[in-house]
Write a protein that holds these residues in place. Sequence first.
Motif, PDB file in Angstrom:
ATOM      1  N   ASP A 150       0.468  -1.129   0.253  1.00  0.00           N
ATOM      2  CA  ASP A 150       0.073   0.193  -0.293  1.00  0.00           C
ATOM      3  C   ASP A 150       1.592   1.079  -0.347  1.00  0.00           C
ATOM      4  O   ASP A 150       1.138   1.532   1.177  1.00  0.00           O
ATOM      5  CB  ASP A 150      -0.755  -0.168   1.371  1.00  0.00           C
ATOM      6  CG  ASP A 150      -1.677   1.377   0.974  1.00  0.00           C
ATOM      7  OD1 ASP A 150      -1.940   2.222   0.256  1.00  0.00           O
ATOM      8  OD2 ASP A 150      -2.129   1.549   2.105  1.00  0.00           O
TER       9      ASP A 150
ATOM     10  N   GLN B  25      -7.028   5.446   2.304  1.00  0.00           N
ATOM     11  CA  GLN B  25      -7.881   4.571   1.267  1.00  0.00           C
ATOM     12  C   GLN B  25      -6.492   3.798   1.047  1.00  0.00           C
ATOM     13  O   GLN B  25      -5.474   4.921   1.076  1.00  0.00           O
ATOM     14  CB  GLN B  25      -8.639   5.023   0.282  1.00  0.00           C
ATOM     15  CG  GLN B  25     -10.172   5.225   0.640  1.00  0.00           C
ATOM     16  CD  GLN B  25     -11.134   4.571   1.457  1.00  0.00           C
ATOM     17  OE1 GLN B  25     -11.356   3.650   1.360  1.00  0.00           O
ATOM     18  NE2 GLN B  25     -11.466   5.321   1.903  1.00  0.00           N
ATOM     19  N   ASN B  26      -6.193   2.115   1.042  1.00  0.00           N
ATOM     20  CA  ASN B  26      -5.752   1.217   0.956  1.00  0.00           C
ATOM     21  C   ASN B  26      -5.934   1.897  -0.741  1.00  0.00           C
ATOM     22  O   ASN B  26      -6.397   2.044  -1.582  1.00  0.00           O
ATOM     23  CB  ASN B  26      -5.670   0.033   0.792  1.00  0.00           C
ATOM     24  CG  ASN B  26      -6.370   0.219   2.140  1.00  0.00           C
ATOM     25  OD1 ASN B  26      -5.192   0.128   2.751  1.00  0.00           O
ATOM     26  ND2 ASN B  26      -6.701  -1.527   2.744  1.00  0.00           N
ATOM     27  N   THR B  27      -4.395   1.645  -1.427  1.00  0.00           N
ATOM     28  CA  THR B  27      -3.797   2.077  -2.717  1.00  0.00           C
ATOM     29  C   THR B  27      -2.566   1.623  -3.273  1.00  0.00           C
ATOM     30  O   THR B  27      -1.663   1.076  -2.323  1.00  0.00           O
ATOM     31  CB  THR B  27      -3.448   3.370  -3.145  1.00  0.00           C
ATOM     32  OG1 THR B  27      -2.830   4.682  -2.428  1.00  0.00           O
ATOM     33  CG2 THR B  27      -4.485   4.883  -3.023  1.00  0.00           C
ATOM     34  N   TYR B  28      -2.582   1.109  -4.442  1.00  0.00           N
ATOM     35  CA  TYR B  28      -1.453   0.377  -4.445  1.00  0.00           C
ATOM     36  C   TYR B  28      -1.180   0.354  -6.198  1.00  0.00           C
ATOM     37  O   TYR B  28      -1.206   1.307  -6.816  1.00  0.00           O
ATOM     38  CB  TYR B  28      -1.572  -1.194  -4.367  1.00  0.00           C
ATOM     39  CG  TYR B  28      -2.402  -1.626  -3.394  1.00  0.00           C
ATOM     40  CD1 TYR B  28      -1.903  -2.612  -2.596  1.00  0.00           C
ATOM     41  CD2 TYR B  28      -3.940  -1.501  -3.866  1.00  0.00           C
ATOM     42  CE1 TYR B  28      -2.228  -2.863  -1.753  1.00  0.00           C
ATOM     43  CE2 TYR B  28      -4.749  -2.092  -2.127  1.00  0.00           C
ATOM     44  CZ  TYR B  28      -3.904  -2.816  -1.169  1.00  0.00           C
ATOM     45  OH  TYR B  28      -4.574  -2.910   0.022  1.00  0.00           O
TER      46      TYR B  28
ATOM     47  N   LEU C 124      -1.882   4.644  -9.812  1.00  0.00           N
ATOM     48  CA  LEU C 124      -1.663   4.393  -7.915  1.00  0.00           C
ATOM     49  C   LEU C 124      -3.034   3.588  -8.494  1.00  0.00           C
ATOM     50  O   LEU C 124      -3.966   4.256  -9.398  1.00  0.00           O
ATOM     51  CB  LEU C 124      -1.950   5.187  -6.915  1.00  0.00           C
ATOM     52  CG  LEU C 124      -0.921   5.782  -6.577  1.00  0.00           C
ATOM     53  CD1 LEU C 124      -1.295   6.680  -5.243  1.00  0.00           C
ATOM     54  CD2 LEU C 124      -0.169   4.500  -6.228  1.00  0.00           C
ATOM     55  N   ILE C 125      -3.325   1.922  -7.887  1.00  0.00           N
ATOM     56  CA  ILE C 125      -5.082   1.901  -7.907  1.00  0.00           C
ATOM     57  C   ILE C 125      -5.768   1.803  -6.451  1.00  0.00           C
ATOM     58  O   ILE C 125      -4.222   2.090  -5.845  1.00  0.00           O
ATOM     59  CB  ILE C 125      -4.833   0.576  -8.705  1.00  0.00           C
ATOM     60  CG1 ILE C 125      -4.239  -0.240  -7.778  1.00  0.00           C
ATOM     61  CG2 ILE C 125      -4.622   0.891 -10.032  1.00  0.00           C
ATOM     62  CD1 ILE C 125      -4.408  -1.956  -8.673  1.00  0.00           C
ATOM     63  N   GLY C 126      -6.979   1.303  -6.604  1.00  0.00           N
ATOM     64  CA  GLY C 126      -7.065   1.445  -5.386  1.00  0.00           C
ATOM     65  C   GLY C 126      -8.406  -0.396  -5.415  1.00  0.00           C
ATOM     66  O   GLY C 126      -7.787  -0.879  -5.659  1.00  0.00           O
ATOM     67  N   ASP C 127      -8.361  -0.244  -3.554  1.00  0.00           N
ATOM     68  CA  ASP C 127      -9.364  -1.277  -3.387  1.00  0.00           C
ATOM     69  C   ASP C 127     -10.608  -1.789  -4.482  1.00  0.00           C
ATOM     70  O   ASP C 127     -11.472  -0.325  -5.175  1.00  0.00           O
ATOM     71  CB  ASP C 127      -9.762  -1.603  -2.379  1.00  0.00           C
ATOM     72  CG  ASP C 127      -8.607  -2.056  -1.391  1.00  0.00           C
ATOM     73  OD1 ASP C 127      -7.881  -2.459  -2.440  1.00  0.00           O
ATOM     74  OD2 ASP C 127      -8.545  -2.162   0.065  1.00  0.00           O
TER      75      ASP C 127
ATOM     76  N   ASN D 240      -4.564   9.920  -4.123  1.00  0.00           N
ATOM     77  CA  ASN D 240      -6.348   8.569  -4.902  1.00  0.00           C
ATOM     78  C   ASN D 240      -5.328   8.546  -5.392  1.00  0.00           C
ATOM     79  O   ASN D 240      -4.800   8.058  -6.176  1.00  0.00           O
ATOM     80  CB  ASN D 240      -6.947  10.271  -5.111  1.00  0.00           C
ATOM     81  CG  ASN D 240      -7.778  10.911  -4.283  1.00  0.00           C
ATOM     82  OD1 ASN D 240      -7.948  10.497  -2.692  1.00  0.00           O
ATOM     83  ND2 ASN D 240      -7.869  12.226  -4.348  1.00  0.00           N
ATOM     84  N   PRO D 241      -6.510   7.356  -6.076  1.00  0.00           N
ATOM     85  CA  PRO D 241      -6.480   6.566  -7.567  1.00  0.00           C
ATOM     86  C   PRO D 241      -6.309   7.285  -8.525  1.00  0.00           C
ATOM     87  O   PRO D 241      -7.138   8.089  -8.532  1.00  0.00           O
ATOM     88  CB  PRO D 241      -7.546   5.102  -6.942  1.00  0.00           C
ATOM     89  CG  PRO D 241      -7.854   4.600  -5.750  1.00  0.00           C
ATOM     90  CD  PRO D 241      -7.853   6.318  -5.046  1.00  0.00           C
TER      91      PRO D 241
ATOM     92  N   ASN E 280      -0.079   8.539   0.644  1.00  0.00           N
ATOM     93  CA  ASN E 280      -1.305   8.390   0.609  1.00  0.00           C
ATOM     94  C   ASN E 280      -1.864   9.703  -0.236  1.00  0.00           C
ATOM     95  O   ASN E 280      -2.105  10.783  -0.577  1.00  0.00           O
ATOM     96  CB  ASN E 280      -2.047   8.977   1.930  1.00  0.00           C
ATOM     97  CG  ASN E 280      -1.503   8.260   3.053  1.00  0.00           C
ATOM     98  OD1 ASN E 280      -1.937   6.941   2.834  1.00  0.00           O
ATOM     99  ND2 ASN E 280      -0.925   8.460   4.095  1.00  0.00           N
TER     100      ASN E 280
END
Length: 256
Positions: free
Chosen positions: A16, A71-74, A58-61, A37-38, A35
């Motif tokens: 994350d 929010q988690n992002t990857y 970045l992408i999110g859940d 945003n996707p 931190n």
Amino acid sequence: MSVPPRIPSRVSIDGDPHFIISVPQKEDAICFNINENPGAVLNLIKDPVTGITVNGELIGDKKANNDSKIQNTYFGRLGITNKHLNLRVMVTPEKITVQNGAEKTGFTWLDSVTLQQEGLNLIINRKKNLVLSMGGGASFVIVLHQVWKKHPLHQDFLGLYTLDSGKLSKQTHGLLGQFFQPIDFTILEIHPGSDPKKPDATMIVKNNELTVTRGWQKDYRKDPKNGIDVPCWFVHNNGAGLIDGVHTDYIVSSLF
């Protein structure tokens, strides 16, 4: 008395997106999170001398967690460029695209490939990772993280690890690239934090005094499924005081 050479820091992103900076001369590591945003694209590495740039999107859940403020992002897409060689490589959890000038070649993670072109070495280890080097610059390992297709929350994502970063120039910058040069820090006043298992401390780094927390991040190079715990000092607030400038300075408009 001879002075031992300073070993460049090893840096990576995974999860994350947790940035891990291994500091060999301290036998320790620093980590921080960004931190955003996707959809945000972050400049990770930019070396004007070798022409190598690495950006990540970045992408999110699959759906936001309404109970969480953050929010988690990857990292869901990585773009690696060598402008001197007119090379581009885009990596997603579905495919790998190599563009050499006007010629474009595509692979999937189901392929096992060793590709050698002028200035490019690419090895795809099926459904695990790929190893990439451009010109005489550093090599990168990109790890594929696959989750259960019907998982209600998470989706597939990527991790990025740098090898032999000393082959990039001293002008290299970016969220990761700035740490390719050795970094020094001092830890003082270790004391209990809000989590009994994770003490807080004061870190002196770049003439800044930061409150940091002891924790662990995962290194997935050797064990893509479970990872290996890496103890590190976590810098809060998007790496404020550790990174040059503020994290929004590293947002760029596109992967390439």
